[in-house]
Write a protein that holds these residues in place. Structure first.
Motif, PDB file in Angstrom:
ATOM      1  N   VAL B 135       0.875  -1.167   0.000  1.00  0.00           N
ATOM      2  CA  VAL B 135       0.000   0.000   0.000  1.00  0.00           C
ATOM      3  C   VAL B 135       0.918   1.225   0.000  1.00  0.00           C
ATOM      4  N   SER B 136       0.623   2.197  -0.831  1.00  0.00           N
ATOM      5  CA  SER B 136       1.467   3.381  -0.899  1.00  0.00           C
ATOM      6  C   SER B 136       0.732   4.573  -0.296  1.00  0.00           C
ATOM      7  N   VAL B 137       1.367   5.220   0.695  1.00  0.00           N
ATOM      8  CA  VAL B 137       0.740   6.330   1.420  1.00  0.00           C
ATOM      9  C   VAL B 137       1.688   7.527   1.378  1.00  0.00           C
ATOM     10  N   SER B 138       1.165   8.731   1.313  1.00  0.00           N
ATOM     11  CA  SER B 138       2.049   9.896   1.331  1.00  0.00           C
ATOM     12  C   SER B 138       2.648  10.029   2.735  1.00  0.00           C
ATOM     13  N   SER B 139       3.928  10.440   2.772  1.00  0.00           N
ATOM     14  CA  SER B 139       4.639  10.485   4.064  1.00  0.00           C
ATOM     15  C   SER B 139       3.936  11.427   5.041  1.00  0.00           C
ATOM     16  N   ILE B 191      -7.175   5.599   0.684  1.00  0.00           N
ATOM     17  CA  ILE B 191      -5.887   5.406   0.008  1.00  0.00           C
ATOM     18  C   ILE B 191      -6.174   4.631  -1.276  1.00  0.00           C
ATOM     19  N   GLU B 192      -5.642   5.092  -2.387  1.00  0.00           N
ATOM     20  CA  GLU B 192      -5.818   4.338  -3.635  1.00  0.00           C
ATOM     21  C   GLU B 192      -4.760   3.246  -3.695  1.00  0.00           C
ATOM     22  N   ALA B 193      -5.197   1.981  -3.719  1.00  0.00           N
ATOM     23  CA  ALA B 193      -4.223   0.893  -3.823  1.00  0.00           C
ATOM     24  C   ALA B 193      -4.438   0.167  -5.142  1.00  0.00           C
ATOM     25  N   LYS B 214      10.078   9.436  13.308  1.00  0.00           N
ATOM     26  CA  LYS B 214      11.261  10.312  13.253  1.00  0.00           C
ATOM     27  C   LYS B 214      11.940  10.234  11.890  1.00  0.00           C
ATOM     28  N   LEU B 215      11.759   9.107  11.190  1.00  0.00           N
ATOM     29  CA  LEU B 215      12.409   8.938   9.891  1.00  0.00           C
ATOM     30  C   LEU B 215      11.553   9.450   8.735  1.00  0.00           C
ATOM     31  N   LEU B 216      10.244   9.584   8.957  1.00  0.00           N
ATOM     32  CA  LEU B 216       9.372  10.032   7.872  1.00  0.00           C
ATOM     33  C   LEU B 216       9.630  11.511   7.582  1.00  0.00           C
ATOM     34  N   PRO B 217       9.891  11.853   6.308  1.00  0.00           N
ATOM     35  CA  PRO B 217      10.211  13.248   5.984  1.00  0.00           C
ATOM     36  C   PRO B 217       8.961  14.123   6.032  1.00  0.00           C
ATOM     37  N   ASP B 218       9.151  15.409   6.312  1.00  0.00           N
ATOM     38  CA  ASP B 218       8.026  16.344   6.320  1.00  0.00           C
ATOM     39  C   ASP B 218       7.575  16.652   4.894  1.00  0.00           C
ATOM     40  N   GLN B 219       8.532  16.749   3.985  1.00  0.00           N
ATOM     41  CA  GLN B 219       8.123  17.006   2.594  1.00  0.00           C
ATOM     42  C   GLN B 219       7.463  15.736   2.075  1.00  0.00           C
ATOM     43  N   ASN B 220       6.531  15.930   1.160  1.00  0.00           N
ATOM     44  CA  ASN B 220       5.709  14.808   0.740  1.00  0.00           C
ATOM     45  C   ASN B 220       6.405  13.857  -0.234  1.00  0.00           C
ATOM     46  N   MET B 221       6.360  12.562   0.056  1.00  0.00           N
ATOM     47  CA  MET B 221       6.840  11.546  -0.882  1.00  0.00           C
ATOM     48  C   MET B 221       6.074  10.266  -0.585  1.00  0.00           C
ATOM     49  N   PRO B 222       5.900   9.394  -1.594  1.00  0.00           N
ATOM     50  CA  PRO B 222       5.140   8.177  -1.338  1.00  0.00           C
ATOM     51  C   PRO B 222       5.960   7.185  -0.502  1.00  0.00           C
ATOM     52  N   ILE B 223       5.313   6.573   0.483  1.00  0.00           N
ATOM     53  CA  ILE B 223       5.945   5.557   1.321  1.00  0.00           C
ATOM     54  C   ILE B 223       5.262   4.225   0.998  1.00  0.00           C
ATOM     55  N   ASP B 224       6.032   3.246   0.563  1.00  0.00           N
ATOM     56  CA  ASP B 224       5.459   1.924   0.311  1.00  0.00           C
ATOM     57  C   ASP B 224       5.422   1.121   1.603  1.00  0.00           C
ATOM     58  N   ILE B 225       4.249   0.554   1.903  1.00  0.00           N
ATOM     59  CA  ILE B 225       4.106  -0.288   3.086  1.00  0.00           C
ATOM     60  C   ILE B 225       3.913  -1.724   2.593  1.00  0.00           C
ATOM     61  N   VAL B 226       4.853  -2.600   2.959  1.00  0.00           N
ATOM     62  CA  VAL B 226       4.796  -4.001   2.533  1.00  0.00           C
ATOM     63  C   VAL B 226       4.405  -4.846   3.740  1.00  0.00           C
ATOM     64  N   VAL B 227       3.260  -5.525   3.655  1.00  0.00           N
ATOM     65  CA  VAL B 227       2.791  -6.315   4.785  1.00  0.00           C
ATOM     66  C   VAL B 227       3.033  -7.790   4.495  1.00  0.00           C
ATOM     67  N   PHE B 234       8.464  -0.594   5.829  1.00  0.00           N
ATOM     68  CA  PHE B 234       8.157   0.742   5.312  1.00  0.00           C
ATOM     69  C   PHE B 234       9.354   1.194   4.479  1.00  0.00           C
ATOM     70  N   LYS B 235       9.106   1.566   3.222  1.00  0.00           N
ATOM     71  CA  LYS B 235      10.196   2.019   2.352  1.00  0.00           C
ATOM     72  C   LYS B 235      10.168   3.531   2.228  1.00  0.00           C
ATOM     73  N   ILE B 236      11.179   4.170   2.791  1.00  0.00           N
ATOM     74  CA  ILE B 236      11.249   5.635   2.807  1.00  0.00           C
ATOM     75  C   ILE B 236      12.461   6.043   1.990  1.00  0.00           C
ATOM     76  N   ASP B 237      12.263   6.364   0.715  1.00  0.00           N
ATOM     77  CA  ASP B 237      13.385   6.740  -0.148  1.00  0.00           C
ATOM     78  C   ASP B 237      14.477   5.658  -0.050  1.00  0.00           C
ATOM     79  N   ARG B 238      15.649   5.981   0.478  1.00  0.00           N
ATOM     80  CA  ARG B 238      16.743   5.002   0.542  1.00  0.00           C
ATOM     81  C   ARG B 238      16.807   4.267   1.874  1.00  0.00           C
ATOM     82  N   ILE B 239      15.757   4.453   2.683  1.00  0.00           N
ATOM     83  CA  ILE B 239      15.730   3.788   3.987  1.00  0.00           C
ATOM     84  C   ILE B 239      14.687   2.667   3.964  1.00  0.00           C
TER      85      ILE B 239
END
Lengths: 380, 380
Positions: B135-139, B191-193, B214-227, B234-239
């Motif tokens: 599921v992809s959610v905005s940060s 959320i559109e999945a 603490k790792l989620l950025p304030d500026q908006n980017m999509p975060i992939d959630i893999v269950v 949680f995939k946050i850019d390079r983290i």
């Protein structure tokens, strides 16, 4: 007692005096702030018996009315609740009124607060000091002198006198010394005093001086220091800061300082501090803080630390000047960093008498400051 | 393993992964940060078994070279010392080389550091997740949803499942619920999945979510959630942020919410929060946090608290709208303040079923959020 007062001024004054409130006091009345209201304005008092702070709010400041006195009087209010509730009042106008049994009504905007107050007659009187011995020092200089010495006081209660800073004044020179057997910091300054004032063996707790330093303003203003029998009073604008003089005789630290040296090193203060800081990181993990300084040759100083578990840090720094014998000496790097942090000179002179003798450090460009650090006796 | 790297990028990546380092771990290898170097760049890994964080540093960013790989390889370095020494290196260029027995040489400017490294083969492998359920959610939204619920998790280990937040996803709606028996917070969002994704009873520890936030950025980017089965990634850019799913079934909280109400109150969120905050100050001193809300008439709500030792706080606030029966209800003011702090609406609707029934709070302008607070059973 009844008055109207502007919240921000009351708040500011509360912030000054709460530094004297101790959460560990065993005397119930001292958990409170005393409020005295007379025709001159409002005076707040707080004390933990070691220090006492008074802050005065005048009727007006720069032509603006701050306080309206409706009925003079006094009350003691519980410090913690009073401090927090005043900060969070909804309006900038506050009315405080003491009614029966010292119940105090505070109103501001839509909020109505009743606080169970205490009898101000039970509050201890502050000492009345004879103002014969007054030395006036600029707040900036006083703040700096306290900062440059107080870090070196002992934190151990085994010799209470060493938890204080020794103040002396003679021939227009004010001198502060702090010493904890393994290190010493001293700082002096020329002060113009009126009349022939002299005092010695005035020892003030390091803790009290740290609180005083928070009250000293950064902008320059004269601070009057009044020295009496067992108290010292610092007058900071509308704040009076009283502190007890510690009992006992301060040891003669001059004997610790070697009279002659084998080696004189002059080196960049910042570069030395940074290199020692890196070596300290490793030695701190070992809980020893031991760092070694090796004078390799006329141009090179090596800073190092090592730990069998973690590894090793080594770094070479260029000397500015090196005269005398080469040597290798180990010391507590935390103590060295504390001293380097307060030295206000780009270059520092370090004098050695041998690997088992005290290390003496001075700023290169003035002689008003001296730091001493005892070496570690290591086997390497 | 040998590489040259720019200090600031290494530092940034270290800051990301150290959030997974626990000072209380009993597994020695987990006190370290694993460094993997291959032709793609450098990957740092840290884990406390509950959460694992990976941060990747690419060879170049925006056309600038960040890393020069000389020899690929891996090593594990003690997290605390490694983190601190990298921060304090004198130059922005850093060379890291692993020699015999995992002894790692770090050089930067004049500083030479040797760190005793550990065998990377001993480091636990991270779970390999099948990426079917994404599921992809905005940060920004994810950060807000976590902040609006996680405060309400239980801190008691007596029912471990309640120390987590319940995540569910069905028909394109993501819902988070936290509950500690005395309060509940829930928040949902559209959320559109892609495809027909659905998951239920995914419970993630509140502590882990606070670290994620603490790792989620304030500026908006999509975060992939893999269950996956027992992990969420949680995939946050390079983290990459891995967290364990708590064992057990989360209780059905829908039964807690009353189906009908006696009274509906709409009131200014900020004014209510400020008044409760002042009453809380007094009730906190009593260690009860009990504050009373009284609906006096159609236009007036009174907030009050009292303490026999300290005094009393009373305040009246205007209602925006009040329908139904008047009543008086007592509650834990700390819980109420926690909820009011995260409600993102100028006005709030509060629904009462009676003085002994749960209080329900919702933002006035959307129905994506619900807070529940159990009342105190007082005798007054």
């Amino acid at each position: 007692m009844k008055l109207n007062i502007l919240k921000e001024h009351l708040n500011e004054s509360i912030q000054h005096v709460t530094k004297a409130i101790s959460s560990r006091t065993t005397i119930p009345i001292l958990t409170g702030i005393k409020i005295d209201v007379d025709t001159d304005g409002v005076t707040l008092t707080a004390s933990d018996t070691e220090i006492s702070i008074q802050s005065h709010i005048p009727i007006e400041k720069e032509g603006n009315e701050i306080v309206q006195i409706l009925t003079p009087g006094s009350v003691v209010l519980p410090a913690k609740f009073f401090t927090e509730i005043i900060k969070k009042l909804p309006s900038s106008d506050v009315t405080i009124e003491v009614k029966d049994n010292f119940i105090t009504w505070i109103s501001s905007g839509s909020a109505e607060i009743q606080i169970v107050g205490l009898d101000p007659e039970e509050y201890p009187l502050l000492p009345q000091l004879e103002e014969n011995n007054i030395v006036s020092v600029s707040s900036e200089l006083l703040k700096t002198m306290i900062r440059q010495t107080t870090f070196a006081v002992s934190t151990s209660e085994t010799s209470p006198i060493l938890t204080g800073v020794l103040w002396s004044f003679s021939r227009d020179r004010l001198k502060l010394i702090a010493c904890d057997r393994l290190r010493m910091a001293s700082r002096e300054a020329q002060i113009e005093a009126e009349g022939e004032i002299e005092f010695h063996n005035i020892v003030i707790a390091g803790k009290s001086l740290n609180e005083l330093n928070k009250l000293l303003p950064d902008q320059n203003m004269p601070i009057d220091i009044v020295v009496a029998n067992n108290q010292v009073l610092f007058k900071i604008d509308r704040i009076q800061f009283y502190t007890r003089i510690l009992d006992g005789a301060y040891p003669d630290t001059s004997k610790l300082i070697p009279q002659s040296f084998q080696t004189h090193l002059t080196i960049d203060t910042r570069k030395l501090a940074d290199a020692i800081d890196r070596a300290y990181l490793l030695s701190r993990e070992e809980k020893t803080n031991i760092v070694k300084m090796t004078l390799k040759d006329e141009k090179t100083v090596e800073i190092s630390s090592s730990s069998s578990e973690l590894g090793k840090v080594t770094e070479q720094i260029d000397t500015h000047k090196l005269d005398g014998d080469l040597l290798s000496i180990s010391f507590n790097s935390k103590y060295m960093l504390d001293a380097l942090k307060v030295i206000d000179s780009d270059f520092i002179q370090i004098c050695f008498r041998g690997p088992m003798q005290p290390i003496i450090m001075k700023p290169e460009d003035h002689s008003n400051m001296l730091h001493l650090i005892m070496p570690y006796r290591t086997t390497t």
